[in-house]
Motif scaffolding. Structure first.
Motif, mmCIF file in Angstrom:
data_model
loop_
_atom_site.group_PDB
_atom_site.id
_atom_site.type_symbol
_atom_site.label_atom_id
_atom_site.label_comp_id
_atom_site.label_asym_id
_atom_site.label_seq_id
_atom_site.Cartn_x
_atom_site.Cartn_y
_atom_site.Cartn_z
ATOM 1 N N TRP A 140 0.816 -1.214 0.000
ATOM 2 C CA TRP A 140 0.000 0.000 0.000
ATOM 3 C C TRP A 140 0.851 1.267 0.000
ATOM 4 O O TRP A 140 0.348 2.357 -0.297
ATOM 5 C CB TRP A 140 -0.949 0.017 1.199
ATOM 6 C CG TRP A 140 -0.281 0.048 2.544
ATOM 7 C CD1 TRP A 140 -0.024 -1.008 3.349
ATOM 8 C CD2 TRP A 140 0.209 1.199 3.232
ATOM 9 N NE1 TRP A 140 0.620 -0.608 4.490
ATOM 10 C CE2 TRP A 140 0.768 0.759 4.453
ATOM 11 C CE3 TRP A 140 0.241 2.573 2.942
ATOM 12 C CZ2 TRP A 140 1.347 1.622 5.372
ATOM 13 C CZ3 TRP A 140 0.828 3.430 3.866
ATOM 14 C CH2 TRP A 140 1.366 2.955 5.069
ATOM 15 N N SER A 141 2.149 1.151 0.308
ATOM 16 C CA SER A 141 3.010 2.342 0.352
ATOM 17 C C SER A 141 3.608 2.663 -1.014
ATOM 18 O O SER A 141 4.352 3.631 -1.148
ATOM 19 C CB SER A 141 4.133 2.148 1.381
ATOM 20 O OG SER A 141 5.074 1.176 0.967
ATOM 21 N N ALA A 142 3.291 1.854 -2.032
ATOM 22 C CA ALA A 142 3.805 2.090 -3.386
ATOM 23 C C ALA A 142 2.630 2.159 -4.353
ATOM 24 O O ALA A 142 1.522 1.707 -4.046
ATOM 25 C CB ALA A 142 4.752 0.967 -3.793
ATOM 26 N N ASN A 143 2.867 2.705 -5.522
ATOM 27 C CA ASN A 143 1.819 2.725 -6.539
ATOM 28 C C ASN A 143 2.423 2.426 -7.906
ATOM 29 O O ASN A 143 3.638 2.289 -8.049
ATOM 30 C CB ASN A 143 1.070 4.063 -6.543
ATOM 31 C CG ASN A 143 1.971 5.240 -6.890
ATOM 32 O OD1 ASN A 143 2.614 5.265 -7.925
ATOM 33 N ND2 ASN A 143 2.015 6.239 -6.009
ATOM 34 N N GLY A 144 1.565 2.324 -8.907
ATOM 35 C CA GLY A 144 1.984 1.866 -10.222
ATOM 36 C C GLY A 144 2.897 2.790 -10.988
ATOM 37 O O GLY A 144 3.345 2.442 -12.076
ATOM 38 N N THR A 145 3.178 3.972 -10.445
ATOM 39 C CA THR A 145 4.129 4.865 -11.117
ATOM 40 C C THR A 145 5.565 4.600 -10.668
ATOM 41 O O THR A 145 6.483 5.277 -11.130
ATOM 42 C CB THR A 145 3.789 6.339 -10.836
ATOM 43 O OG1 THR A 145 3.957 6.604 -9.431
ATOM 44 C CG2 THR A 145 2.357 6.650 -11.228
ATOM 45 N N CYS B 128 11.883 -1.542 -9.755
ATOM 46 C CA CYS B 128 11.167 -0.582 -8.914
ATOM 47 C C CYS B 128 12.053 0.617 -8.579
ATOM 48 O O CYS B 128 13.248 0.468 -8.305
ATOM 49 C CB CYS B 128 10.702 -1.252 -7.625
ATOM 50 S SG CYS B 128 9.677 -2.704 -7.918
ATOM 51 N N MET B 129 11.443 1.783 -8.592
ATOM 52 C CA MET B 129 12.160 3.022 -8.305
ATOM 53 C C MET B 129 11.992 3.406 -6.841
ATOM 54 O O MET B 129 10.956 3.143 -6.226
ATOM 55 C CB MET B 129 11.640 4.134 -9.219
ATOM 56 C CG MET B 129 11.922 3.882 -10.689
ATOM 57 S SD MET B 129 11.335 5.214 -11.766
ATOM 58 C CE MET B 129 9.566 4.939 -11.676
ATOM 59 N N ALA B 130 13.002 4.054 -6.297
ATOM 60 C CA ALA B 130 12.982 4.447 -4.888
ATOM 61 C C ALA B 130 11.987 5.571 -4.644
ATOM 62 O O ALA B 130 11.766 6.434 -5.504
ATOM 63 C CB ALA B 130 14.379 4.886 -4.450
ATOM 64 N N ASN B 131 11.397 5.562 -3.460
ATOM 65 C CA ASN B 131 10.478 6.619 -3.056
ATOM 66 C C ASN B 131 10.466 6.657 -1.530
ATOM 67 O O ASN B 131 10.347 5.609 -0.883
ATOM 68 C CB ASN B 131 9.076 6.341 -3.595
ATOM 69 C CG ASN B 131 8.143 7.525 -3.413
ATOM 70 O OD1 ASN B 131 7.824 7.922 -2.291
ATOM 71 N ND2 ASN B 131 7.693 8.096 -4.523
ATOM 72 N N PRO B 132 10.591 7.830 -0.920
ATOM 73 C CA PRO B 132 10.625 7.895 0.541
ATOM 74 C C PRO B 132 9.334 7.442 1.200
ATOM 75 O O PRO B 132 9.319 7.193 2.412
ATOM 76 C CB PRO B 132 10.897 9.383 0.822
ATOM 77 C CG PRO B 132 10.516 10.099 -0.425
ATOM 78 C CD PRO B 132 10.806 9.147 -1.550
ATOM 79 N N MET C 217 1.559 -3.098 -6.646
ATOM 80 C CA MET C 217 2.985 -3.133 -6.333
ATOM 81 C C MET C 217 3.306 -4.118 -5.202
ATOM 82 O O MET C 217 4.393 -4.088 -4.639
ATOM 83 C CB MET C 217 3.472 -1.735 -5.965
ATOM 84 C CG MET C 217 3.372 -0.721 -7.094
ATOM 85 S SD MET C 217 4.497 -1.041 -8.463
ATOM 86 C CE MET C 217 6.064 -0.573 -7.719
ATOM 87 N N ASN C 218 2.366 -4.984 -4.845
ATOM 88 C CA ASN C 218 2.666 -6.066 -3.899
ATOM 89 C C ASN C 218 3.509 -7.129 -4.605
ATOM 90 O O ASN C 218 3.105 -7.662 -5.630
ATOM 91 C CB ASN C 218 1.371 -6.735 -3.418
ATOM 92 C CG ASN C 218 0.619 -5.908 -2.405
ATOM 93 O OD1 ASN C 218 1.200 -5.110 -1.704
ATOM 94 N ND2 ASN C 218 -0.687 -6.093 -2.323
ATOM 95 N N ALA C 219 4.609 -7.513 -4.087
ATOM 96 C CA ALA C 219 5.295 -6.856 -2.981
ATOM 97 C C ALA C 219 6.751 -6.720 -3.411
ATOM 98 O O ALA C 219 7.438 -7.707 -3.631
ATOM 99 C CB ALA C 219 5.179 -7.668 -1.698
ATOM 100 N N MET C 220 7.200 -5.471 -3.553
ATOM 101 C CA MET C 220 8.586 -5.208 -3.939
ATOM 102 C C MET C 220 9.537 -5.847 -2.927
ATOM 103 O O MET C 220 9.262 -5.876 -1.731
ATOM 104 C CB MET C 220 8.839 -3.705 -3.995
ATOM 105 C CG MET C 220 7.971 -2.953 -4.981
ATOM 106 S SD MET C 220 8.458 -1.209 -5.165
ATOM 107 C CE MET C 220 8.259 -0.612 -3.491
ATOM 108 N N HIS C 221 10.667 -6.331 -3.422
ATOM 109 C CA HIS C 221 11.607 -6.983 -2.515
ATOM 110 C C HIS C 221 13.014 -6.936 -3.093
ATOM 111 O O HIS C 221 13.216 -6.704 -4.287
ATOM 112 C CB HIS C 221 11.191 -8.435 -2.237
ATOM 113 C CG HIS C 221 10.975 -9.259 -3.471
ATOM 114 N ND1 HIS C 221 9.844 -9.146 -4.256
ATOM 115 C CD2 HIS C 221 11.751 -10.203 -4.076
ATOM 116 C CE1 HIS C 221 9.914 -9.983 -5.264
ATOM 117 N NE2 HIS C 221 11.068 -10.635 -5.197
ATOM 118 N N THR C 222 13.982 -7.154 -2.212
ATOM 119 C CA THR C 222 15.384 -7.206 -2.620
ATOM 120 C C THR C 222 16.202 -7.913 -1.545
ATOM 121 O O THR C 222 15.873 -7.855 -0.355
ATOM 122 C CB THR C 222 15.962 -5.796 -2.836
ATOM 123 O OG1 THR C 222 17.323 -5.904 -3.272
ATOM 124 C CG2 THR C 222 15.931 -4.964 -1.570
ATOM 125 N N ALA C 223 17.250 -8.587 -1.951
ATOM 126 C CA ALA C 223 18.229 -9.091 -0.993
ATOM 127 C C ALA C 223 19.146 -7.945 -0.575
ATOM 128 O O ALA C 223 19.369 -7.005 -1.337
ATOM 129 C CB ALA C 223 19.044 -10.208 -1.606
#
Length: 229
Positions: free
Chosen positions: A136-141, A165-169, A198-204
């Protein structure tokens, strides 16, 4: 549906066996008994957790990854960039491959979801782990469609659309420290009801506080399709 992920406690009968780890350090192109057992365990758990009518494993969706400090390294290294593994195109292609591979005839459904599961099998404390962002903290842009390649291009599922995915505060990030083998992260990779979610962005990422005593991460991930009436 709100956060896009959940940490649960779920034990496996095979992940503590060295042969499960070792057989998946190389690229698997055929079914193995231990991998099939693991898929069956998680599919049954997901069906109970979500109320899905049916759950099947994604073909080529089981990967064992190791951190750079591991003595025995996997062919698949940690993905150290923020991403989403599915678009509507790749979700439907993986679904088609998986139903053909399983030879299971799926009855008509109203909705399907791709669930991704992730756990460490090397014990705590880890040197590297997985961070995940609340949907919910991200959107399709905040995403860019890209082509992903994992393994030989002629292998089904090795070349597919995914999203960078692009960074956003505004993004809210989480991880579970000192994960044990019974800790399982479940997150939504795709939902046919909201295909651009955007469920669910992730990274190691390498844990900044990890010392030389930290255990080199060995993790197993597996993906599943769930069907709802």
């Amino acid at each position: 549906d709100t956060h896009g992920f959940e940490f649960v406690r779920q034990s496996s009968s095979v992940t503590s066996r060295p042969e499960f780890r070792d057989q998946n350090l190389t690229l698997q192109t055929t079914h193995t008994d231990l991998n099939d057992i693991y898929h069956d365990e998680i599919a049954a758990y997901l069906q109970q957790l979500t109320g899905a009518r049916e759950v099947i494993a994604q073909t080529s969706g089981l990967l064992v990854r190791t951190s750079n400090r591991a003595k025995k390294k996997s062919w698949a290294t940690p993905a150290t960039f923020v991403h989403l593994d599915f678009t509507a195109d790749s979700a439907n292609k993986f679904l088609q491959w998986s139903t053909q591979d399983s030879k299971i005839e799926i009855k008509p459904y109203r909705r399907f979801m791709a669930f991704q599961t992730w756990r460490v099998i090397s014990g705590a404390p880890q040197d590297n782990t997985l961070a995940i962002c609340e949907g919910w903290s991200a959107n399709g842009t905040h995403d860019i469609v890209m082509d992903a390649v994992i393994g030989p291009r002629d292998r089904p599922g090795a070349f597919f659309e995914s999203r960078l995915c692009m960074a956003n505060p505004a993004h809210n990030w989480y991880y579970l420290s000192d994960m044990e083998p019974e800790d399982l992260l479940i997150f939504k990779g795709f939902d046919s009801d909201i295909p651009t979610s955007m469920n669910a962005m992730h990274t190691a990422f390498d844990i900044p506080s990890a010392t030389d005593q930290a255990v080199p991460r060995i993790s197993v991930e597996a993906r599943f399709f769930a069907f709802f009436d």
